[in-house]
Design an enzyme around this catalytic site. Structure first.
Site, PDB file in Angstrom:
ATOM      1  N   LYS A  35     -41.189  41.964  82.703  1.00 42.50           N
ATOM      2  CA  LYS A  35     -41.298  43.206  81.924  1.00 42.50           C
ATOM      3  C   LYS A  35     -41.940  42.929  80.562  1.00 42.50           C
ATOM      4  O   LYS A  35     -42.110  41.771  80.170  1.00 42.50           O
ATOM      5  CB  LYS A  35     -39.904  43.812  81.759  1.00 42.50           C
ATOM      6  CG  LYS A  35     -38.930  42.910  81.004  1.00 42.50           C
ATOM      7  CD  LYS A  35     -37.491  43.406  81.138  1.00 42.50           C
ATOM      8  CE  LYS A  35     -36.540  42.513  80.386  1.00 42.50           C
ATOM      9  NZ  LYS A  35     -35.136  42.889  80.621  1.00 42.50           N
ATOM     10  N   ARG A 135     -23.941  49.369  79.463  1.00 43.30           N
ATOM     11  CA  ARG A 135     -25.269  49.888  79.142  1.00 43.30           C
ATOM     12  C   ARG A 135     -25.671  50.815  80.285  1.00 43.30           C
ATOM     13  O   ARG A 135     -25.744  52.002  80.106  1.00 43.30           O
ATOM     14  CB  ARG A 135     -26.248  48.712  78.975  1.00 43.30           C
ATOM     15  CG  ARG A 135     -27.551  49.090  78.344  1.00 43.30           C
ATOM     16  CD  ARG A 135     -28.397  47.869  77.996  1.00 43.30           C
ATOM     17  NE  ARG A 135     -28.713  47.021  79.145  1.00 43.30           N
ATOM     18  CZ  ARG A 135     -29.489  45.941  79.083  1.00 43.30           C
ATOM     19  NH1 ARG A 135     -30.023  45.575  77.920  1.00 43.30           N
ATOM     20  NH2 ARG A 135     -29.740  45.229  80.158  1.00 43.30           N
ATOM     21  N   TYR A 259     -46.558  38.095  47.537  1.00 45.72           N
ATOM     22  CA  TYR A 259     -45.862  39.331  47.168  1.00 45.72           C
ATOM     23  C   TYR A 259     -44.435  39.048  46.719  1.00 45.72           C
ATOM     24  O   TYR A 259     -43.725  38.252  47.352  1.00 45.72           O
ATOM     25  CB  TYR A 259     -45.790  40.276  48.366  1.00 45.72           C
ATOM     26  CG  TYR A 259     -47.093  40.945  48.713  1.00 45.72           C
ATOM     27  CD1 TYR A 259     -47.726  41.806  47.818  1.00 45.72           C
ATOM     28  CD2 TYR A 259     -47.678  40.735  49.957  1.00 45.72           C
ATOM     29  CE1 TYR A 259     -48.915  42.435  48.157  1.00 45.72           C
ATOM     30  CE2 TYR A 259     -48.864  41.364  50.306  1.00 45.72           C
ATOM     31  CZ  TYR A 259     -49.489  42.215  49.394  1.00 45.72           C
ATOM     32  OH  TYR A 259     -50.656  42.837  49.739  1.00 45.72           O
TER      33      TYR A 259
HETATM   34  C1  LIG Z   1     -34.497  41.611  80.896  1.00 44.35           C
HETATM   35  C2  LIG Z   1     -33.482  41.493  81.957  1.00 44.35           C
HETATM   36  C3  LIG Z   1     -33.249  40.255  82.579  1.00 44.35           C
HETATM   37  C4  LIG Z   1     -33.869  38.960  82.107  1.00 44.35           C
HETATM   38  O1  LIG Z   1     -33.092  38.446  81.045  1.00 44.35           O
HETATM   39  P1  LIG Z   1     -33.393  37.048  80.359  1.00 44.35           P
HETATM   40  O2  LIG Z   1     -32.294  36.889  79.370  1.00 44.35           O
HETATM   41  O3  LIG Z   1     -34.724  37.191  79.703  1.00 44.35           O
HETATM   42  O4  LIG Z   1     -33.387  36.019  81.417  1.00 44.35           O
HETATM   43  C5  LIG Z   1     -32.388  40.232  83.660  1.00 44.35           C
HETATM   44  N1  LIG Z   1     -31.746  41.354  84.081  1.00 44.35           N
HETATM   45  C6  LIG Z   1     -31.914  42.547  83.470  1.00 44.35           C
HETATM   46  C7  LIG Z   1     -31.174  43.733  83.980  1.00 44.35           C
HETATM   47  C8  LIG Z   1     -32.778  42.663  82.390  1.00 44.35           C
HETATM   48  O5  LIG Z   1     -32.929  43.839  81.790  1.00 44.35           O
END
Ligand SMILES: *Cc1c(COP(=O)(O)O)cnc(C)c1O
Length: 362
Positions: A35, A135, A259
């Site tokens: 993703k 979640r 800055y």
């Molecule tokens: C993003 C995600 C993962 C991958 O998690 P990592 O910590 O990057 O290995 C696995 N499962 C779900 C549901 C996610 O949203």
């Protein structure tokens, strides 16, 4: 001359990290989580590196799933957040995407889709069970009636149950085992379903990994654990964020830099300006002292990060000047180390590299 600021993407590092994940997961299989544009590495770079090796991908959005199909992969693609709108179901069918259902409104939309498209060629899906992440997902007690509801829908195949750990990054925390125990009850009740529990961090626990793990960050070389950086876990950095020195100046005691004049020289010295800033995705919150590799040598960042530039202290590397190569993270300085300095996580740094930075093969 193209700008030198760039992210080199190392296909062999991705392959090495996936192999490691697959070994850890075995006899479970590992679906590669790609993703957010392959965690910022460029989805197509990641697919070209891994497509021969991985049995299944996971993404967050329908668009990401469609991109995998347009690239040409035939592997199963799991949509971790499922569908959102009624139209998504037609896309799932057309592109053979496997949504993870977590809410009643998705099931209502699916039922409507199957009524309106009685001849659809079939949908394969997963159910999300909430065991404590709070979640997405149905409570364990809601799973049996939802499964009955799905069984009544024509050409709908439930492949498995998925849950997600809240504290797997902490190996000493008991919550992961509690969540695992909850899903185990359902695994025993539904032995024909595939079970998928954890992300990268889950590989490092002693829990049953069931049938499918979902590694993301570890494929890119970032550590999933609080207690170790990626290289200490045998992971190779898949991204090297590179730039160069574009100006050098001498510093006298009392000279401030940048800055807010947030850093002041206390001794005579020499500083360099690097052609990268928060407008490229380098974290503005990285404080003075954050390591930067110039010509392979670690030197400290000084002063505030600007949009297009940042400053480093070159006093200890007198031979390096304008044109010297700079690595912001990658091999000499791990992305996990920069994340610690900047008070964030490697995930946010890697996905935060902005489109101005070209991703090129290493
Ligand atoms: C993003 C995600 C993962 C991958 O998690 P990592 O910590 O990057 O290995 C696995 N499962 C779900 C549901 C996610 O949203």
């Amino acid at each position: 001359m193209p700008r030198h600021t760039r992210a080199l993407i190392d296909a062999s590092a991705l392959q090495h990290n996936y192999r490691l994940a697959a070994q850890q997961a075995s006899p479970a299989q590992a679906m590669a989580v790609v993703k957010a544009d392959g965690y910022g590495h460029g989805l197509l770079n990641v697919l070209s590196a891994l497509d021969d090796q991985v049995p299944c991908y996971a993404v967050a959005t329908v668009e990401e799933g469609v991109s995998i199909r347009q690239w040409g992969s035939r592997h199963p693609v799991v949509l971790l957040e499922g569908t959102h709108d009624p139209e998504d179901w037609a896309l799932c069918v057309r592109h053979q995407l496997q949504p993870v259902l977590h809410s009643p409104h998705q099931i209502d939309q699916l039922a409507a889709f199957t009524r309106q498209n009685p001849a659809h060629p079939g949908i394969t899906l997963w159910l999300k069970c909430n065991t404590g992440m709070n979640r997405l997902g149905f409570a364990p007690a809601e799973i049996p009636p939802v499964i009955e509801q799905l069984q009544a829908l024509p050409e709908v195949t439930l492949l498995g149950l998925m849950t997600h750990f809240a504290r797997a990054d902490d190996l000493d925390n008991a919550m992961t085992a509690r969540q695992n125990a909850e899903i185990s009850v359902l695994a025993r009740r539904y032995p024909h379903l595939s079970i998928s529990t954890g992300n990268s961090a889950a590989h490092y626990h002693h829990n049953d990994l069931f049938h499918w793990t979902r590694p993301g960050i570890m494929l890119y070389g970032g550590s999933p654990l609080l207690s170790a950086r990626g290289p200490a876990l045998g992971l190779q950095p898949a991204m090297q964020l590179l730039s160069r020195i574009i100006a050098v100046r001498a510093l006298s005691p009392g000279d401030s830099v940048g800055y807010g004049a947030s850093w002041t020289a206390s001794t005579p010295g020499r500083m360099g300006i690097v052609e990268i800033g928060y407008g490229d995705g380098y974290p503005r919150h990285a404080p003075s002292g954050t390591p930067v590799a110039v010509g392979g040598q670690r030197v400290p960042l000084i002063g505030r990060v600007s949009m297009d530039m940042l400053a480093v202290d070159l006093t200890t590397v007198p031979g390096l000047g304008v044109g010297a190569p700079v690595e912001l993270w990658g091999q000499t300085v791990s992305v996990d180390e920069v994340a610690e300095w900047a008070g964030t996580i490697s995930y946010a740094l890697l996905t935060g590299v902005l489109p101005r930075v070209p991703r090129l093969p290493a």
